[in-house]
Design a protein around this motif. Structure first.
Motif, short mmCIF file in Angstrom:
data_model
loop_
_atom_site.label_atom_id
_atom_site.label_comp_id
_atom_site.label_asym_id
_atom_site.label_seq_id
_atom_site.Cartn_x
_atom_site.Cartn_y
_atom_site.Cartn_z
N GLN A 108 5.62 -8.88 6.71
CA GLN A 108 5.14 -8.10 5.56
C GLN A 108 5.10 -6.61 5.90
O GLN A 108 5.47 -5.76 5.07
CB GLN A 108 3.76 -8.60 5.14
CG GLN A 108 3.79 -9.95 4.45
CD GLN A 108 2.40 -10.49 4.16
OE1 GLN A 108 1.39 -9.89 4.55
NE2 GLN A 108 2.34 -11.62 3.47
N ALA A 109 4.66 -6.27 7.11
CA ALA A 109 4.62 -4.87 7.52
C ALA A 109 6.03 -4.30 7.60
O ALA A 109 6.28 -3.15 7.19
CB ALA A 109 3.92 -4.74 8.87
N ALA A 115 10.54 -0.66 2.60
CA ALA A 115 10.38 -0.14 1.23
C ALA A 115 9.98 1.33 1.26
O ALA A 115 10.50 2.15 0.48
CB ALA A 115 9.36 -0.97 0.47
N ASN A 116 9.07 1.70 2.15
CA ASN A 116 8.65 3.11 2.29
C ASN A 116 9.83 3.98 2.72
O ASN A 116 9.98 5.12 2.24
CB ASN A 116 7.50 3.25 3.29
CG ASN A 116 6.20 2.68 2.76
OD1 ASN A 116 6.03 2.50 1.56
ND2 ASN A 116 5.28 2.38 3.66
N CYS A 117 10.67 3.48 3.63
CA CYS A 117 11.84 4.23 4.08
C CYS A 117 12.83 4.44 2.93
O CYS A 117 13.39 5.52 2.78
CB CYS A 117 12.53 3.51 5.24
SG CYS A 117 11.63 3.68 6.80
N ALA A 122 15.25 8.04 -0.82
CA ALA A 122 15.61 8.36 -2.20
C ALA A 122 15.05 9.73 -2.57
O ALA A 122 15.74 10.55 -3.20
CB ALA A 122 15.09 7.29 -3.15
N GLU A 123 13.82 10.01 -2.16
CA GLU A 123 13.21 11.31 -2.44
C GLU A 123 13.98 12.41 -1.69
O GLU A 123 14.19 13.50 -2.23
CB GLU A 123 11.74 11.31 -2.02
CG GLU A 123 10.86 10.47 -2.93
CD GLU A 123 9.43 10.36 -2.42
OE1 GLU A 123 9.09 10.89 -1.34
OE2 GLU A 123 8.63 9.70 -3.13
#
Length: 128
Positions: A108-109, A115-117, A122-123
């Motif tokens: 999960q981590a 997902a954070n990466c 994307a940003e």
């Protein structure tokens, strides 16, 4: 007039288990002629005929008691080992469950980090 005991069809084992023992009797029956002998004499004659069997049955009884004691000892040891195995199995199951939970938390981590990466990438792409 011969008695042979063959337990489990095994003779002369070194442990005495399944020994073949031969006891010879003078006669195969105990009869008495009460015209020639008294009741006491008849009884003494019959007792003398079966006297050789006393040692045999006494010996067999000792062997049986020894085997019964060994069986009881091994039965107790087996019960203790089964209880120990059950305890150890519970400990193993608990450790497996704990490891599985840690692996799930790690997965999960990792998914959250991935997902954070993606979001950060994307940003970053939008800024360029």
């Amino acid at each position: 007039n011969t008695i042979c005991c063959q337990e489990f069809a095994v003779c002369s084992s070194p442990t005495g288990y399944g020994d073949c023992e031969v006891v010879k009797l003078e006669r195969g029956f105990a009869g008495c002629n009460y015209k020639d002998m008294t009741g006491e004499e008849c009884f003494a004659q019959a007792k003398a005929l079966v006297a050789p069997l006393h040692g045999y049955f006494s010996n067999q009884d000792k062997k049986y008691e020894a085997l019964r004691f060994e069986c009881a000892k091994f039965t107790a040891a087996t019960k203790a080992k089964v209880a120990e195995c059950a305890y150890l199995q519970e400990a193993v199951n608990a450790k497996v469950m704990e490891t599985n939970e840690q692996a799930e938390e790690f997965n999960q981590a990792a998914e959250s980090t991935e997902a954070n990466c993606r979001t950060a990438c994307a940003e970053y792409q939008q800024c360029r």
